[in-house]
Design a protein around this motif. Sequence first.
Motif, mmCIF file in Angstrom:
data_model
loop_
_atom_site.group_PDB
_atom_site.id
_atom_site.type_symbol
_atom_site.label_atom_id
_atom_site.label_comp_id
_atom_site.label_asym_id
_atom_site.label_seq_id
_atom_site.Cartn_x
_atom_site.Cartn_y
_atom_site.Cartn_z
ATOM 1 N N ALA A 55 -68.476 -72.416 -39.397
ATOM 2 C CA ALA A 55 -68.221 -73.259 -40.569
ATOM 3 C C ALA A 55 -66.797 -73.008 -41.046
ATOM 4 O O ALA A 55 -66.222 -71.946 -40.790
ATOM 5 C CB ALA A 55 -69.201 -72.915 -41.684
ATOM 6 N N PRO A 56 -66.180 -73.964 -41.746
ATOM 7 C CA PRO A 56 -64.881 -73.686 -42.361
ATOM 8 C C PRO A 56 -64.950 -72.439 -43.233
ATOM 9 O O PRO A 56 -65.987 -72.129 -43.835
ATOM 10 C CB PRO A 56 -64.619 -74.943 -43.203
ATOM 11 C CG PRO A 56 -65.401 -76.015 -42.522
ATOM 12 C CD PRO A 56 -66.646 -75.340 -42.010
ATOM 13 N N VAL A 57 -63.852 -71.711 -43.308
ATOM 14 C CA VAL A 57 -63.876 -70.382 -43.927
ATOM 15 C C VAL A 57 -64.145 -70.411 -45.428
ATOM 16 O O VAL A 57 -64.532 -69.385 -46.001
ATOM 17 C CB VAL A 57 -62.569 -69.613 -43.648
ATOM 18 C CG1 VAL A 57 -62.430 -69.308 -42.167
ATOM 19 C CG2 VAL A 57 -61.353 -70.376 -44.172
ATOM 20 N N ARG A 58 -63.960 -71.545 -46.073
ATOM 21 C CA ARG A 58 -64.248 -71.633 -47.500
ATOM 22 C C ARG A 58 -65.531 -72.427 -47.769
ATOM 23 O O ARG A 58 -65.654 -73.128 -48.755
ATOM 24 C CB ARG A 58 -63.061 -72.230 -48.261
ATOM 25 C CG ARG A 58 -61.873 -71.268 -48.337
ATOM 26 C CD ARG A 58 -60.652 -71.870 -49.018
ATOM 27 N NE ARG A 58 -59.602 -70.892 -49.170
ATOM 28 C CZ ARG A 58 -58.729 -70.545 -48.228
ATOM 29 N NH1 ARG A 58 -58.799 -71.131 -47.030
ATOM 30 N NH2 ARG A 58 -57.801 -69.626 -48.450
ATOM 31 N N SER A 59 -66.490 -72.269 -46.908
ATOM 32 C CA SER A 59 -67.819 -72.844 -47.111
ATOM 33 C C SER A 59 -68.676 -71.859 -47.900
ATOM 34 O O SER A 59 -68.386 -70.668 -47.962
ATOM 35 C CB SER A 59 -68.488 -73.145 -45.768
ATOM 36 O OG SER A 59 -67.694 -73.996 -44.974
ATOM 37 N N TYR A 60 -69.761 -72.368 -48.499
ATOM 38 C CA TYR A 60 -70.698 -71.552 -49.271
ATOM 39 C C TYR A 60 -69.999 -70.998 -50.520
ATOM 40 O O TYR A 60 -69.033 -71.571 -50.992
ATOM 41 C CB TYR A 60 -71.328 -70.472 -48.395
ATOM 42 C CG TYR A 60 -71.919 -71.047 -47.120
ATOM 43 C CD1 TYR A 60 -73.124 -71.729 -47.155
ATOM 44 C CD2 TYR A 60 -71.231 -70.972 -45.912
ATOM 45 C CE1 TYR A 60 -73.658 -72.296 -46.002
ATOM 46 C CE2 TYR A 60 -71.752 -71.539 -44.759
ATOM 47 C CZ TYR A 60 -72.965 -72.200 -44.815
ATOM 48 O OH TYR A 60 -73.477 -72.770 -43.681
ATOM 49 N N ALA A 61 -70.469 -69.891 -51.044
ATOM 50 C CA ALA A 61 -69.904 -69.333 -52.280
ATOM 51 C C ALA A 61 -69.274 -67.980 -51.998
ATOM 52 O O ALA A 61 -69.654 -67.291 -51.046
ATOM 53 C CB ALA A 61 -70.996 -69.200 -53.344
ATOM 54 N N THR A 62 -68.331 -67.594 -52.846
ATOM 55 C CA THR A 62 -67.700 -66.275 -52.700
ATOM 56 C C THR A 62 -68.600 -65.184 -53.278
ATOM 57 O O THR A 62 -69.548 -65.453 -54.021
ATOM 58 C CB THR A 62 -66.358 -66.230 -53.428
ATOM 59 O OG1 THR A 62 -66.581 -66.351 -54.837
ATOM 60 C CG2 THR A 62 -65.437 -67.346 -52.959
ATOM 61 N N ASN A 63 -68.265 -63.939 -52.947
ATOM 62 C CA ASN A 63 -68.933 -62.819 -53.614
ATOM 63 C C ASN A 63 -68.251 -62.557 -54.954
ATOM 64 O O ASN A 63 -67.381 -63.317 -55.396
ATOM 65 C CB ASN A 63 -68.986 -61.586 -52.712
ATOM 66 C CG ASN A 63 -67.637 -60.885 -52.554
ATOM 67 O OD1 ASN A 63 -66.599 -61.313 -53.066
ATOM 68 N ND2 ASN A 63 -67.644 -59.792 -51.799
ATOM 69 N N ALA A 64 -68.638 -61.481 -55.622
ATOM 70 C CA ALA A 64 -68.146 -61.214 -56.977
ATOM 71 C C ALA A 64 -66.641 -60.962 -57.023
ATOM 72 O O ALA A 64 -66.014 -61.130 -58.074
ATOM 73 C CB ALA A 64 -68.899 -60.021 -57.577
ATOM 74 N N LEU A 65 -66.046 -60.579 -55.905
ATOM 75 C CA LEU A 65 -64.603 -60.354 -55.862
ATOM 76 C C LEU A 65 -63.814 -61.605 -55.493
ATOM 77 O O LEU A 65 -62.591 -61.602 -55.557
ATOM 78 C CB LEU A 65 -64.268 -59.242 -54.861
ATOM 79 C CG LEU A 65 -64.576 -57.808 -55.272
ATOM 80 C CD1 LEU A 65 -64.247 -56.856 -54.127
ATOM 81 C CD2 LEU A 65 -63.809 -57.413 -56.524
ATOM 82 N N GLY A 66 -64.511 -62.649 -55.069
ATOM 83 C CA GLY A 66 -63.827 -63.860 -54.636
ATOM 84 C C GLY A 66 -63.585 -63.928 -53.149
ATOM 85 O O GLY A 66 -62.724 -64.700 -52.692
ATOM 86 N N LEU A 67 -64.353 -63.166 -52.367
ATOM 87 C CA LEU A 67 -64.221 -63.160 -50.915
ATOM 88 C C LEU A 67 -65.221 -64.129 -50.292
ATOM 89 O O LEU A 67 -66.395 -64.137 -50.643
ATOM 90 C CB LEU A 67 -64.460 -61.754 -50.366
ATOM 91 C CG LEU A 67 -63.398 -60.726 -50.761
ATOM 92 C CD1 LEU A 67 -63.910 -59.324 -50.548
ATOM 93 C CD2 LEU A 67 -62.123 -60.956 -49.973
#
Length: 325
Positions: free
Chosen positions: A235-247
């Motif tokens: 999947a594209p690397v900015r799919s789904y949601a980030t973790n609490a740090l924004g990763l």
Amino acid sequence: MTDSGGSCCSPSLGDVAPRTASASSARPTAAVPASRTSRHGIEQVAVPAGTFAMGDHHGDGHPDDGETPIHTVTLSAFDIDATSVTNADFATFVDATGYLSESERQGFSAVFHLAFAGADDDVLGTAGGAPWWYGVRGADWRHPDGPGSTIDGRDEHPVVQVSWDDAQAYCAWAGRSLPTEAQWERAARGGVEGQRYPWGDDIPARATGTHWPCNIFQGSFPGENTTEDGFLTTAPVRSYATNALGLWQMVGNVWEWCADWFDPHWYAASPRENPQGPAAGSGRVMRGGSYLCHDSYCNRYRNAARTSNTPDSASGNVGFRTVSR
């Protein structure tokens, strides 16, 4: 979980070597470009100095993976890529240096059977005990699913078909490093102690598409992927949601190489401060799981999960991200 090895993770070079050549005799010597301070343009996330409990808090891991004992680790602050290194990022490196990946020089690499794109005679063999992994002539980072595939339209997908050696070459050029295993796990946990996944302890109610928290295998492994999360492979690397740090996508999508040698007994001997891993070994650590992880076979898409592969091996589900030196 019934998988005790890396067969759903990624096969070693020797597992999928062409029948006419041994992996050891075919392996090239990687040329590493000179260090520089960089065209590496990935957004950075600052991970503050701190202490965390590293390891499997839930009893999920296979004993051979060495996810226990839980041990306290203190790390200095570091910056880490918000995403995996993308095809576009790796292309910038290759354009600047002329670097040829190990898969390109070997002339083949490992491709999951459902993703294979090519002619029948491009399949040079299958991995022992894991026939869903094909050794494919012409598979490399530009042709991740075989010679009939391209990365056109996949600029923002993670680069795959890169070995640990290839990732190191990129880091040398970019003035970066691969994360240590401890850095990777601290970043994945996002400052939240003991969670199974970056988002919590459970998979949310399973719907379709963006309702999935990460890119893993749905259906019946290895024969049918229903693609309920929207993707057969990466999947594209900015799919789904980030973790609490924004990763983005610290679990699922692609395995990520770490700097450390792998030892299943290492946690019992690991130093408390800034551990660098064992002094030697036969495989390098990989973290985070991939689009092939499935609860019925391989549940390694967890914060604590770990596996390894030989540093010259590459496959269609392994990439990397980097940290500041």
